[in-house]
Design a protein around this motif. Structure first.
Motif, PDB file in Angstrom:
ATOM      1  N   GLY A  69       0.787  -1.248   0.059  1.00 51.72           N
ATOM      2  CA  GLY A  69       0.025  -0.104   0.021  1.00 51.72           C
ATOM      3  C   GLY A  69       0.851   1.288  -0.017  1.00 51.72           C
ATOM      4  N   HIS A  70       2.072   1.339   0.057  1.00 53.55           N
ATOM      5  CA  HIS A  70       2.886   2.520   0.081  1.00 53.55           C
ATOM      6  C   HIS A  70       4.393   2.185  -0.078  1.00 53.55           C
ATOM      7  CE1 HIS A  70       3.022   1.263   4.279  1.00 53.55           C
ATOM      8  NE2 HIS A  70       4.395   1.621   4.344  1.00 53.55           N
ATOM      9  N   SER A  97       1.920   7.044  -1.058  1.00 61.37           N
ATOM     10  CA  SER A  97       0.922   6.091  -1.713  1.00 61.37           C
ATOM     11  C   SER A  97       0.220   7.073  -2.527  1.00 61.37           C
ATOM     12  CB  SER A  97      -0.061   5.955  -0.622  1.00 61.37           C
ATOM     13  OG  SER A  97      -1.127   5.075  -1.056  1.00 61.37           O
TER      14      SER A  97
END
Length: 313
Positions: A69-70, A97
Protein backbone atom coordinates in the motif's frame (compact mmCIF):
# COMPACT_ATOMS: atom_id res chain seq x y z
CA UNK A 1 3.80 18.39 15.10
CA UNK A 2 1.55 17.58 12.14
CA UNK A 3 0.78 19.94 9.27
CA UNK A 4 -1.67 18.85 6.55
CA UNK A 5 -2.17 20.23 3.04
CA UNK A 6 -5.47 18.84 1.74
CA UNK A 7 -6.77 19.16 -1.82
CA UNK A 8 -10.54 19.60 -1.65
CA UNK A 9 -12.77 20.93 -4.42
CA UNK A 10 -9.81 22.31 -6.34
CA UNK A 11 -8.36 24.31 -3.45
CA UNK A 12 -5.76 23.67 -0.78
CA UNK A 13 -6.76 23.53 2.87
CA UNK A 14 -4.09 23.67 5.55
CA UNK A 15 -4.37 22.60 9.14
CA UNK A 16 -3.53 19.89 11.64
CA UNK A 17 -4.76 16.40 12.44
CA UNK A 18 -8.41 17.42 12.01
CA UNK A 19 -7.88 17.18 8.22
CA UNK A 20 -6.56 13.62 8.24
CA UNK A 21 -9.94 11.91 7.92
CA UNK A 22 -11.28 14.16 5.18
CA UNK A 23 -11.34 12.79 1.65
CA UNK A 24 -8.91 14.08 -0.93
CA UNK A 25 -5.23 14.02 -1.78
CA UNK A 26 -3.08 15.25 1.04
CA UNK A 27 0.48 15.98 2.05
CA UNK A 28 1.09 15.31 5.73
CA UNK A 29 4.27 16.77 7.20
CA UNK A 30 5.46 15.54 10.59
CA UNK A 31 8.23 17.46 12.33
CA UNK A 32 9.97 16.09 15.44
CA UNK A 33 8.09 12.76 15.32
CA UNK A 34 7.17 10.89 18.48
CA UNK A 35 6.14 7.28 18.93
CA UNK A 36 2.60 8.38 19.79
CA UNK A 37 2.15 10.53 16.68
CA UNK A 38 3.62 7.93 14.34
CA UNK A 39 1.45 5.27 15.96
CA UNK A 40 -1.69 7.24 15.13
CA UNK A 41 -0.58 7.76 11.55
CA UNK A 42 0.33 4.08 11.21
CA UNK A 43 -3.16 3.08 12.35
CA UNK A 44 -4.87 5.62 10.08
CA UNK A 45 -2.88 4.92 6.88
CA UNK A 46 -1.72 1.34 7.41
CA UNK A 47 1.99 2.15 7.65
CA UNK A 48 4.26 -0.82 8.13
CA UNK A 49 5.67 -1.25 11.61
CA UNK A 50 9.30 -1.58 10.44
CA UNK A 51 9.09 1.65 8.42
CA UNK A 52 7.52 3.50 11.35
CA UNK A 53 10.31 2.26 13.59
CA UNK A 54 12.89 3.62 11.15
CA UNK A 55 11.36 7.11 11.34
CA UNK A 56 12.00 7.19 15.09
CA UNK A 57 15.72 6.46 14.71
CA UNK A 58 17.66 9.05 12.70
CA UNK A 59 20.50 6.76 11.70
CA UNK A 60 19.17 5.32 8.45
CA UNK A 61 20.97 5.35 5.13
CA UNK A 62 19.20 6.56 1.95
CA UNK A 63 16.97 3.76 0.72
CA UNK A 64 13.75 2.82 -1.09
CA UNK A 65 11.57 0.03 0.32
CA UNK A 66 8.23 -1.22 -0.92
CA UNK A 67 5.50 -2.14 1.57
CA UNK A 68 1.87 -3.13 1.00
CA UNK A 69 0.00 0.00 0.00
CA UNK A 70 2.91 2.45 0.15
CA UNK A 71 6.56 3.14 -0.57
CA UNK A 72 9.06 4.10 2.14
CA UNK A 73 11.88 6.43 1.07
CA UNK A 74 14.78 7.82 3.08
CA UNK A 75 16.69 10.82 1.71
CA UNK A 76 19.39 12.91 3.34
CA UNK A 77 21.13 16.23 2.86
CA UNK A 78 23.30 18.76 4.65
CA UNK A 79 23.32 22.38 5.67
CA UNK A 80 26.50 24.17 6.67
CA UNK A 81 27.26 26.30 9.68
CA UNK A 82 29.60 29.25 10.01
CA UNK A 83 32.42 27.01 8.81
CA UNK A 84 32.11 24.98 5.62
CA UNK A 85 33.20 21.87 7.50
CA UNK A 86 30.44 22.26 10.10
CA UNK A 87 27.77 20.15 8.42
CA UNK A 88 24.34 19.37 9.86
CA UNK A 89 22.74 16.18 8.57
CA UNK A 90 19.08 16.37 7.58
CA UNK A 91 17.38 12.99 7.36
CA UNK A 92 13.93 12.90 5.78
CA UNK A 93 11.59 9.93 5.65
CA UNK A 94 8.69 9.67 3.21
CA UNK A 95 5.67 7.41 2.98
CA UNK A 96 4.20 7.57 -0.53
CA UNK A 97 0.84 6.28 -1.68
CA UNK A 98 -1.51 7.20 -4.50
CA UNK A 99 -3.53 9.72 -2.49
CA UNK A 100 -1.20 10.80 0.29
CA UNK A 101 2.40 11.64 1.07
CA UNK A 102 3.74 11.64 4.62
CA UNK A 103 7.07 13.42 5.19
CA UNK A 104 8.82 12.93 8.52
CA UNK A 105 11.82 14.91 9.73
CA UNK A 106 13.36 16.46 12.81
CA UNK A 107 15.00 19.46 11.12
CA UNK A 108 13.79 21.66 8.28
CA UNK A 109 16.12 22.41 5.39
CA UNK A 110 16.15 25.77 3.55
CA UNK A 111 14.17 24.55 0.53
CA UNK A 112 11.35 23.05 2.58
CA UNK A 113 9.45 26.30 3.08
CA UNK A 114 9.57 27.15 -0.61
CA UNK A 115 8.08 23.75 -1.48
CA UNK A 116 5.33 24.19 1.11
CA UNK A 117 4.53 27.66 -0.25
CA UNK A 118 4.39 26.37 -3.80
CA UNK A 119 1.96 23.60 -2.85
CA UNK A 120 -0.29 26.01 -0.96
CA UNK A 121 -0.27 28.59 -3.76
CA UNK A 122 -0.68 26.13 -6.65
CA UNK A 123 -3.33 23.40 -6.11
CA UNK A 124 -2.35 21.83 -9.44
CA UNK A 125 0.71 20.32 -7.77
CA UNK A 126 -1.62 17.90 -5.97
CA UNK A 127 -4.59 17.93 -8.33
CA UNK A 128 -2.95 17.27 -11.68
CA UNK A 129 0.49 15.94 -10.83
CA UNK A 130 -0.14 13.94 -7.68
CA UNK A 131 1.63 13.18 -4.43
CA UNK A 132 4.70 11.79 -6.22
CA UNK A 133 5.37 15.25 -7.64
CA UNK A 134 5.45 16.67 -4.10
CA UNK A 135 8.05 14.01 -3.31
CA UNK A 136 10.04 15.13 -6.33
CA UNK A 137 9.99 18.78 -5.26
CA UNK A 138 11.18 17.88 -1.75
CA UNK A 139 13.94 15.62 -3.10
CA UNK A 140 15.03 18.28 -5.59
CA UNK A 141 15.21 20.98 -2.90
CA UNK A 142 17.17 18.65 -0.63
CA UNK A 143 19.71 17.81 -3.35
CA UNK A 144 20.08 21.34 -4.72
CA UNK A 145 20.96 22.60 -1.24
CA UNK A 146 24.27 20.71 -1.54
CA UNK A 147 25.61 22.77 -4.46
CA UNK A 148 26.34 25.95 -2.42
CA UNK A 149 28.18 23.81 0.15
CA UNK A 150 30.49 22.35 -2.49
CA UNK A 151 30.94 25.79 -4.11
CA UNK A 152 32.10 27.21 -0.77
CA UNK A 153 34.35 24.18 -0.35
CA UNK A 154 35.97 24.77 -3.76
CA UNK A 155 36.60 28.45 -3.01
CA UNK A 156 38.23 27.69 0.33
CA UNK A 157 40.35 24.95 -1.18
CA UNK A 158 41.62 27.32 -3.87
CA UNK A 159 42.56 29.91 -1.24
CA UNK A 160 44.27 27.19 0.78
CA UNK A 161 46.35 26.09 -2.20
CA UNK A 162 47.52 29.67 -2.79
CA UNK A 163 48.43 30.09 0.89
CA UNK A 164 50.37 26.81 0.91
CA UNK A 165 52.60 27.86 -1.98
CA UNK A 166 53.13 31.30 -0.46
CA UNK A 167 53.95 30.16 3.06
CA UNK A 168 53.23 26.63 4.34
CA UNK A 169 52.10 26.39 7.96
CA UNK A 170 51.12 23.51 10.21
CA UNK A 171 47.52 24.78 10.55
CA UNK A 172 47.07 24.34 6.80
CA UNK A 173 47.71 20.60 7.09
CA UNK A 174 45.09 20.36 9.82
CA UNK A 175 42.62 22.21 7.59
CA UNK A 176 43.33 19.85 4.69
CA UNK A 177 42.37 16.89 6.86
CA UNK A 178 39.18 18.67 7.96
CA UNK A 179 38.19 19.26 4.33
CA UNK A 180 39.00 15.65 3.51
CA UNK A 181 36.75 14.38 6.30
CA UNK A 182 33.98 16.65 5.03
CA UNK A 183 34.19 15.12 1.56
CA UNK A 184 34.10 11.62 3.02
CA UNK A 185 30.91 12.52 4.91
CA UNK A 186 29.26 13.93 1.79
CA UNK A 187 30.28 10.94 -0.28
CA UNK A 188 28.96 8.48 2.29
CA UNK A 189 25.50 10.07 2.08
CA UNK A 190 25.22 11.01 -1.58
CA UNK A 191 26.53 7.73 -2.97
CA UNK A 192 23.60 5.54 -1.81
CA UNK A 193 21.18 8.41 -2.39
CA UNK A 194 22.15 8.46 -6.06
CA UNK A 195 21.08 4.82 -6.29
CA UNK A 196 17.75 5.57 -4.61
CA UNK A 197 16.90 8.41 -6.98
CA UNK A 198 18.00 6.24 -9.90
CA UNK A 199 15.33 3.73 -8.90
CA UNK A 200 12.71 6.48 -8.62
CA UNK A 201 13.56 7.67 -12.13
CA UNK A 202 12.78 4.28 -13.65
CA UNK A 203 9.41 3.15 -14.91
CA UNK A 204 7.34 0.66 -13.00
CA UNK A 205 7.90 1.88 -9.43
CA UNK A 206 4.52 1.78 -7.64
CA UNK A 207 2.92 5.19 -7.00
CA UNK A 208 5.51 6.96 -9.20
CA UNK A 209 3.81 8.05 -12.43
CA UNK A 210 5.70 7.90 -15.69
CA UNK A 211 5.56 11.67 -16.17
CA UNK A 212 7.19 12.15 -12.74
CA UNK A 213 10.08 9.81 -13.50
CA UNK A 214 11.37 12.46 -15.92
CA UNK A 215 11.65 14.91 -13.02
CA UNK A 216 13.42 12.36 -10.84
CA UNK A 217 15.83 11.85 -13.71
CA UNK A 218 16.75 15.52 -13.39
CA UNK A 219 17.41 15.04 -9.65
CA UNK A 220 19.57 12.05 -10.54
CA UNK A 221 21.60 14.23 -12.93
CA UNK A 222 22.13 16.72 -10.11
CA UNK A 223 23.38 13.94 -7.84
CA UNK A 224 25.78 12.77 -10.54
CA UNK A 225 27.15 16.32 -10.80
CA UNK A 226 27.56 16.47 -7.03
CA UNK A 227 29.32 13.12 -7.03
CA UNK A 228 31.69 14.31 -9.75
CA UNK A 229 32.43 17.47 -7.78
CA UNK A 230 33.20 15.38 -4.71
CA UNK A 231 35.60 13.17 -6.69
CA UNK A 232 37.29 16.22 -8.16
CA UNK A 233 37.50 17.75 -4.69
CA UNK A 234 39.18 14.61 -3.35
CA UNK A 235 41.83 14.84 -6.06
CA UNK A 236 42.43 18.53 -5.34
CA UNK A 237 42.67 17.86 -1.60
CA UNK A 238 45.26 15.18 -2.34
CA UNK A 239 47.19 17.60 -4.54
CA UNK A 240 47.04 20.25 -1.82
CA UNK A 241 48.46 17.79 0.71
CA UNK A 242 51.23 16.77 -1.69
CA UNK A 243 51.96 20.45 -2.34
CA UNK A 244 52.16 21.17 1.39
CA UNK A 245 54.54 18.25 1.99
CA UNK A 246 56.66 19.30 -1.00
CA UNK A 247 56.89 22.90 0.21
CA UNK A 248 57.87 21.74 3.71
CA UNK A 249 60.49 19.39 2.24
CA UNK A 250 61.88 22.19 0.05
CA UNK A 251 62.01 24.51 3.03
CA UNK A 252 63.87 21.87 5.04
CA UNK A 253 66.30 21.34 2.18
CA UNK A 254 66.96 25.09 1.95
CA UNK A 255 67.68 25.29 5.67
CA UNK A 256 70.00 22.27 5.48
CA UNK A 257 71.74 23.78 2.46
CA UNK A 258 72.33 27.11 4.20
CA UNK A 259 73.64 25.43 7.36
CA UNK A 260 75.96 23.25 5.26
CA UNK A 261 77.32 26.30 3.47
CA UNK A 262 78.00 28.10 6.74
CA UNK A 263 79.72 25.02 8.15
CA UNK A 264 81.83 24.66 5.01
CA UNK A 265 82.86 28.32 5.13
CA UNK A 266 84.01 28.08 8.72
CA UNK A 267 85.76 24.73 8.33
CA UNK A 268 88.96 26.09 6.65
CA UNK A 269 88.93 29.06 9.01
CA UNK A 270 88.92 26.69 11.96
CA UNK A 271 91.86 24.84 10.42
CA UNK A 272 93.83 28.03 9.78
CA UNK A 273 93.21 29.43 13.25
CA UNK A 274 94.11 26.11 14.81
CA UNK A 275 97.26 25.70 12.77
CA UNK A 276 98.62 29.23 13.05
CA UNK A 277 97.55 29.46 16.64
CA UNK A 278 100.25 26.98 17.66
CA UNK A 279 103.02 28.35 19.85
CA UNK A 280 105.87 28.22 17.28
CA UNK A 281 108.39 31.02 17.75
CA UNK A 282 109.74 30.42 14.29
CA UNK A 283 106.44 31.35 12.76
CA UNK A 284 106.00 34.54 14.77
CA UNK A 285 106.98 36.81 11.89
CA UNK A 286 105.18 39.52 9.87
CA UNK A 287 105.00 37.13 6.94
CA UNK A 288 103.27 34.63 9.17
CA UNK A 289 100.51 37.06 10.06
CA UNK A 290 100.21 38.27 6.46
CA UNK A 291 99.77 34.73 5.18
CA UNK A 292 97.29 33.99 7.93
CA UNK A 293 95.07 36.96 7.06
CA UNK A 294 95.33 36.20 3.34
CA UNK A 295 94.12 32.69 4.01
CA UNK A 296 91.38 33.87 6.41
CA UNK A 297 89.97 36.25 3.80
CA UNK A 298 90.89 34.31 0.67
CA UNK A 299 89.52 30.92 1.60
CA UNK A 300 85.92 32.10 2.26
CA UNK A 301 85.91 34.29 -0.85
CA UNK A 302 87.28 31.44 -2.93
CA UNK A 303 84.69 29.04 -1.56
CA UNK A 304 81.86 31.51 -2.25
CA UNK A 305 83.07 31.94 -5.83
CA UNK A 306 83.28 28.16 -6.22
CA UNK A 307 79.74 27.70 -4.84
CA UNK A 308 78.38 30.25 -7.29
CA UNK A 309 80.23 28.63 -10.14
CA UNK A 310 78.68 25.25 -9.22
CA UNK A 311 75.28 27.02 -8.81
CA UNK A 312 75.02 25.95 -5.19
CA UNK A 313 74.25 29.55 -4.22
Amino acid sequence: MIQVCLLEDGRILTGGEELLDRAGRKWIDVSEPTEEVMGRLATRFGLHRLAVEDTLHLDQRPKLEEYPGHQFIVLQGFTRGADVCQLTLHEHHFFLSEDWLISVHSLNFPGFESVAKRVKDDPRALQERGTDFILYMLADALVDAQFPILDDFSEELEDLEVAIFERPERTQLQRIFELKRMLVTLRRVLSPQRDVVSLLSRRGVPFIHERTTLYFRDVYDHLVRLYEQIDAGRDIVGNAMDGYLSMVANKTNDITKQLTIFATLFLPLSFIVGFFGQNFDALSTPQHYTAMWVMIVGFPLGLIAWFKYKQWL
